[in-house]
Design a protein around this motif. Structure first.
Motif, PDB file in Angstrom:
ATOM      1  N   LEU A 143       0.853  -1.176   0.047  1.00  9.87           N
ATOM      2  CA  LEU A 143      -0.025   0.118   0.022  1.00  9.87           C
ATOM      3  C   LEU A 143       0.935   1.123  -0.094  1.00  9.87           C
ATOM      4  CD1 LEU A 143      -2.934  -0.800   2.391  1.00  9.87           C
ATOM      5  CD2 LEU A 143      -3.206  -0.994   0.101  1.00  9.87           C
ATOM      6  N   SER A 144       2.081   1.301   0.655  1.00  4.83           N
ATOM      7  CA  SER A 144       2.940   2.313   0.783  1.00  4.83           C
ATOM      8  C   SER A 144       3.539   2.582  -0.728  1.00  4.83           C
ATOM      9  CB  SER A 144       3.651   2.134   1.995  1.00  4.83           C
ATOM     10  OG  SER A 144       3.469   1.935   3.030  1.00  4.83           O
ATOM     11  N   GLU A 145       3.765   1.606  -1.548  1.00  2.00           N
ATOM     12  CA  GLU A 145       4.272   1.925  -2.621  1.00  2.00           C
ATOM     13  C   GLU A 145       3.346   2.195  -3.734  1.00  2.00           C
ATOM     14  OE1 GLU A 145       7.178   1.687  -5.417  1.00  2.00           O
ATOM     15  OE2 GLU A 145       7.533   1.444  -3.305  1.00  2.00           O
ATOM     16  N   HIS A 146       2.063   1.832  -3.572  1.00  2.00           N
ATOM     17  CA  HIS A 146       1.315   1.942  -4.793  1.00  2.00           C
ATOM     18  C   HIS A 146      -0.192   2.632  -4.282  1.00  2.00           C
ATOM     19  CE1 HIS A 146       3.645  -0.740  -7.172  1.00  2.00           C
ATOM     20  NE2 HIS A 146       3.411  -1.639  -6.033  1.00  2.00           N
ATOM     21  N   ALA A 147      -0.364   3.028  -3.133  1.00  2.00           N
ATOM     22  CA  ALA A 147      -1.444   3.554  -2.842  1.00  2.00           C
ATOM     23  C   ALA A 147      -0.946   4.352  -1.421  1.00  2.00           C
ATOM     24  CB  ALA A 147      -2.572   2.789  -2.532  1.00  2.00           C
ATOM     25  N   PRO A 148      -0.386   5.262  -1.340  1.00  2.00           N
ATOM     26  CA  PRO A 148       0.216   5.862  -0.141  1.00  2.00           C
ATOM     27  C   PRO A 148      -0.953   6.697   0.633  1.00  2.00           C
ATOM     28  CG  PRO A 148       1.472   6.579  -2.010  1.00  2.00           C
ATOM     29  CD  PRO A 148       0.259   5.781  -2.704  1.00  2.00           C
ATOM     30  N   GLU A 149      -2.194   6.973  -0.018  1.00  2.00           N
ATOM     31  CA  GLU A 149      -3.156   7.527   0.875  1.00  2.00           C
ATOM     32  C   GLU A 149      -4.007   6.365   1.600  1.00  2.00           C
ATOM     33  OE1 GLU A 149      -4.670   5.998  -3.003  1.00  2.00           O
ATOM     34  OE2 GLU A 149      -3.109   7.423  -2.447  1.00  2.00           O
ATOM     35  N   VAL A 150      -3.888   5.245   1.037  1.00  2.00           N
ATOM     36  CA  VAL A 150      -4.601   4.024   1.900  1.00  2.00           C
ATOM     37  C   VAL A 150      -3.838   3.699   2.983  1.00  2.00           C
ATOM     38  CG1 VAL A 150      -5.588   1.913   1.506  1.00  2.00           C
ATOM     39  CG2 VAL A 150      -5.782   3.296  -0.468  1.00  2.00           C
ATOM     40  N   ALA A 151      -2.546   3.854   2.685  1.00  2.00           N
ATOM     41  CA  ALA A 151      -1.525   3.307   3.794  1.00  2.00           C
ATOM     42  C   ALA A 151      -1.818   4.206   4.948  1.00  2.00           C
ATOM     43  CB  ALA A 151      -0.158   3.309   3.544  1.00  2.00           C
ATOM     44  N   ILE A 152      -1.863   5.733   4.742  1.00  2.00           N
ATOM     45  CA  ILE A 152      -1.963   6.636   5.685  1.00  2.00           C
ATOM     46  C   ILE A 152      -3.318   6.284   6.331  1.00  2.00           C
ATOM     47  CG2 ILE A 152      -2.684   9.002   6.300  1.00  2.00           C
ATOM     48  CD1 ILE A 152      -0.651   9.589   3.880  1.00  2.00           C
ATOM     49  N   GLU A 153      -4.414   5.839   5.641  1.00  2.74           N
ATOM     50  CA  GLU A 153      -5.798   5.463   6.378  1.00  2.74           C
ATOM     51  C   GLU A 153      -5.567   4.339   7.393  1.00  2.74           C
ATOM     52  OE1 GLU A 153     -10.229   4.210   5.103  1.00  2.74           O
ATOM     53  OE2 GLU A 153      -8.683   4.361   3.689  1.00  2.74           O
ATOM     54  N   ILE A 154      -4.955   3.362   6.999  1.00  3.73           N
ATOM     55  CA  ILE A 154      -4.506   2.363   7.628  1.00  3.73           C
ATOM     56  C   ILE A 154      -3.864   2.603   8.885  1.00  3.73           C
ATOM     57  CG2 ILE A 154      -3.478  -0.036   7.690  1.00  3.73           C
ATOM     58  CD1 ILE A 154      -5.815  -0.103   6.006  1.00  3.73           C
ATOM     59  N   ARG A 155      -2.660   3.082   8.869  1.00  6.85           N
ATOM     60  CA  ARG A 155      -2.045   3.827  10.176  1.00  6.85           C
ATOM     61  C   ARG A 155      -2.861   4.531  10.941  1.00  6.85           C
ATOM     62  NH1 ARG A 155       2.187   4.779   6.018  1.00  6.85           N
ATOM     63  NH2 ARG A 155       1.592   7.050   6.060  1.00  6.85           N
ATOM     64  N   GLN A 156      -3.872   5.373  10.381  1.00  9.89           N
ATOM     65  CA  GLN A 156      -4.340   6.166  11.245  1.00  9.89           C
ATOM     66  C   GLN A 156      -5.588   5.574  12.100  1.00  9.89           C
ATOM     67  OE1 GLN A 156      -3.921   9.555  11.749  1.00  9.89           O
ATOM     68  NE2 GLN A 156      -5.286   9.227  13.566  1.00  9.89           N
ATOM     69  N   SER A 157      -6.229   4.623  11.239  1.00  5.70           N
ATOM     70  CA  SER A 157      -7.236   3.678  11.858  1.00  5.70           C
ATOM     71  C   SER A 157      -6.554   2.836  13.120  1.00  5.70           C
ATOM     72  CB  SER A 157      -7.734   2.630  10.892  1.00  5.70           C
ATOM     73  OG  SER A 157      -8.813   1.751  11.132  1.00  5.70           O
ATOM     74  N   TYR A 158      -5.573   2.366  12.804  1.00 10.58           N
ATOM     75  CA  TYR A 158      -4.656   1.538  13.728  1.00 10.58           C
ATOM     76  C   TYR A 158      -4.353   2.380  15.008  1.00 10.58           C
ATOM     77  CZ  TYR A 158      -1.261  -1.153  16.512  1.00 10.58           C
ATOM     78  OH  TYR A 158      -0.397  -1.724  17.212  1.00 10.58           O
ATOM     79  N   LEU A 159      -3.954   3.673  14.883  1.00 16.83           N
ATOM     80  CA  LEU A 159      -3.400   4.558  16.196  1.00 16.83           C
ATOM     81  C   LEU A 159      -4.712   4.970  16.833  1.00 16.83           C
ATOM     82  CD1 LEU A 159      -0.847   6.650  14.207  1.00 16.83           C
ATOM     83  CD2 LEU A 159      -0.429   4.820  15.863  1.00 16.83           C
ATOM     84  N   ASP A 160      -5.777   5.178  16.250  1.00 11.83           N
ATOM     85  CA  ASP A 160      -6.954   5.619  16.908  1.00 11.83           C
ATOM     86  C   ASP A 160      -7.530   4.472  17.619  1.00 11.83           C
ATOM     87  OD1 ASP A 160      -7.009   8.220  15.634  1.00 11.83           O
ATOM     88  OD2 ASP A 160      -8.345   7.805  14.188  1.00 11.83           O
ATOM     89  N   SER A 161      -7.542   3.262  17.021  1.00 11.30           N
ATOM     90  CA  SER A 161      -8.084   2.027  17.888  1.00 11.30           C
ATOM     91  C   SER A 161      -7.283   1.900  18.842  1.00 11.30           C
ATOM     92  CB  SER A 161      -8.237   1.019  16.806  1.00 11.30           C
ATOM     93  OG  SER A 161      -8.993   1.228  15.714  1.00 11.30           O
ATOM     94  N   MET A 162      -5.857   1.781  18.705  1.00 15.81           N
ATOM     95  CA  MET A 162      -5.056   1.383  19.951  1.00 15.81           C
ATOM     96  C   MET A 162      -5.044   2.552  20.802  1.00 15.81           C
ATOM     97  SD  MET A 162      -4.519  -1.341  19.036  1.00 15.81           S
ATOM     98  CE  MET A 162      -2.934  -2.067  20.265  1.00 15.81           C
ATOM     99  N   ASN A 163      -5.139   3.749  20.542  1.00 18.68           N
ATOM    100  CA  ASN A 163      -5.145   4.755  21.628  1.00 18.68           C
ATOM    101  C   ASN A 163      -6.310   4.839  22.377  1.00 18.68           C
ATOM    102  OD1 ASN A 163      -4.596   7.302  23.002  1.00 18.68           O
ATOM    103  ND2 ASN A 163      -4.823   8.734  20.906  1.00 18.68           N
ATOM    104  N   LYS A 164      -7.502   4.507  21.842  1.00 16.59           N
ATOM    105  CA  LYS A 164      -8.684   4.582  22.755  1.00 16.59           C
ATOM    106  C   LYS A 164      -8.852   2.979  23.522  1.00 16.59           C
ATOM    107  CE  LYS A 164     -11.421   7.042  19.379  1.00 16.59           C
ATOM    108  NZ  LYS A 164     -12.620   7.011  18.517  1.00 16.59           N
ATOM    109  N   MET A 165      -7.897   2.080  22.922  1.00 18.82           N
ATOM    110  CA  MET A 165      -8.145   0.880  23.841  1.00 18.82           C
ATOM    111  C   MET A 165      -7.214   0.741  24.956  1.00 18.82           C
ATOM    112  SD  MET A 165      -6.519  -2.334  24.174  1.00 18.82           S
ATOM    113  CE  MET A 165      -5.262  -2.247  22.907  1.00 18.82           C
ATOM    114  N   TYR A 166      -5.969   1.260  24.527  1.00 21.78           N
ATOM    115  CA  TYR A 166      -5.093   1.363  25.768  1.00 21.78           C
ATOM    116  C   TYR A 166      -5.316   2.298  26.908  1.00 21.78           C
ATOM    117  CZ  TYR A 166      -1.573  -1.454  23.362  1.00 21.78           C
ATOM    118  OH  TYR A 166      -0.874  -2.386  22.646  1.00 21.78           O
ATOM    119  N   TYR A 167      -6.123   3.394  26.604  1.00 15.51           N
ATOM    120  CA  TYR A 167      -6.470   4.587  27.485  1.00 15.51           C
ATOM    121  C   TYR A 167      -7.618   3.740  28.234  1.00 15.51           C
ATOM    122  CZ  TYR A 167      -8.693   8.708  29.437  1.00 15.51           C
ATOM    123  OH  TYR A 167      -9.015   9.725  30.179  1.00 15.51           O
TER     124      TYR A 167
END
Length: 313
Positions: A151-175
């Motif tokens: 995704l980072s190579e061929h669809a950078p905007e989707v890779a950003i979406e995946i990273r942001q989704s993971y960070l949001d999920s883990m941030n709320k879960m760990y909190y």
């Protein structure tokens, strides 16, 4: 007879010279054939490599579009990735074959990106389910780290979406997890609380209200007795306290034990999360957005509140 012998002797140099000429001609022809064969083989290798890199086999189309997404799907993505990268190579520029196959490969890329995106978002969403073992889920997700590379190579905007989704999920879960754990640990505190009235130099007559009971001699001794609290130093590497196990046993802990357990859990979680982010996303800066932003702030804030109310030795 002498005349014949003389004639034969005169013909020998001519015959030898002719033979050497034929030998040299054969050597030149052999060398020329060897060079032509080498050039033909080199051209054949390049042609085979070009055909292998440019041809889109029907099996690849079926595998990308229809096959189940599992670890074997990574091999299909690697094959597709190599063909997509070949289109950007100088050797394919201006090639009619490359121009003919380019639309097909682009369509396959769009399909692969869509399927990989859906797969990763589902896996990330599963991390938020109650009573989920995060470590096991992350280990399973690590098997598909090439998906993020693709995704980072061929669809950078989707890779950003995946990273942001993971960070949001883990941030709320760990909190949520740390908030619940710290609240539960607070319930396991030892009931004997040393307050500011127990400090040295405080006049006992000036402490407490009209309904406060006079402190016993045993209480005064307990204030200045370390008892077994120093043993926590031998248990620095012990596992964090499991709340429901401690609650069932009815045991209570001094502040030092609760502090050690909370910080050990935070340290283990931070280490595991850092390693996962580094391996899966390849970017250690994401760790601070995943855990530090809210969970570390919560832990520091709670510990600070405890320290403000702590007057023990």
């Amino acid at each position: 007879y002498p005349l014949c012998a003389l004639a034969v002797s005169d013909e020998r140099p001519v015959s030898t010279q002719s033979t050497w000429g034929e030998i040299k001609h054969l050597q030149d022809e052999s060398l020329s054939m060897k060079v032509r064969l080498s050039n033909r083989r080199a051209a054949e290798d390049k042609l085979n490599s070009f055909i292998h890199s440019i041809v889109v086999h029907p099996d690849l189309v079926s595998q990308i579009c229809e096959s189940e997404i599992n670890e074997q799907y990574i091999e299909h993505l690697v094959t597709l990735n190599s063909k997509l990268l070949f289109l950007t190579d100088e050797s394919s520029q201006g090639s009619r074959a490359a121009n003919d196959v380019r639309p097909t490969l682009n369509q396959l890329k769009i399909k692969a990106v869509s399927r990989v995106r859906h797969f990763l978002l589902q896996r990330i969403h599963s991390l938020k389910k109650p009573k989920t073992n995060i470590q096991i889920k992350q280990d399973l997700l690590l098997k598909y780290k090439y998906f993020h590379e693709f995704l980072s190579e061929h669809a950078p905007e989707v890779a950003i979406e995946i990273r942001q989704s993971y960070l949001d999920s883990m941030n709320k879960m760990y909190y949520g997890h740390f908030k619940l754990y710290i609240t539960n640990m607070n319930r396991l505190k030892h009931p004997k609380i040393i307050d500011k009235s127990d400090m040295l130099g405080v006049d006992e007559k000036l402490t407490g209200g009209i309904f406060s009971a006079r402190k016993t001699a045993q209480h005064v001794l307990d204030v200045f007795s370390i008892k077994a609290r120093h043993k926590v130093l031998r248990e620095i590497e012990s596992e964090p306290i499991v709340y429901h196990v401690a609650a069932q046993s009815g045991v209570k802990f001094p502040y030092e034990v609760i502090f050690r357990s909370t910080t050990r859990l935070l340290m283990d979680t931070a280490t595991s999360e850092y390693l996962f982010i580094l391996q899966f996303f390849g970017r250690k800066d994401l760790f601070y957005r995943s855990l530090r932003k809210r969970s570390l702030f919560l832990s520091n804030w709670k510990i600070s509140l405890w320290l403000l109310r702590l007057y023990s030795r």
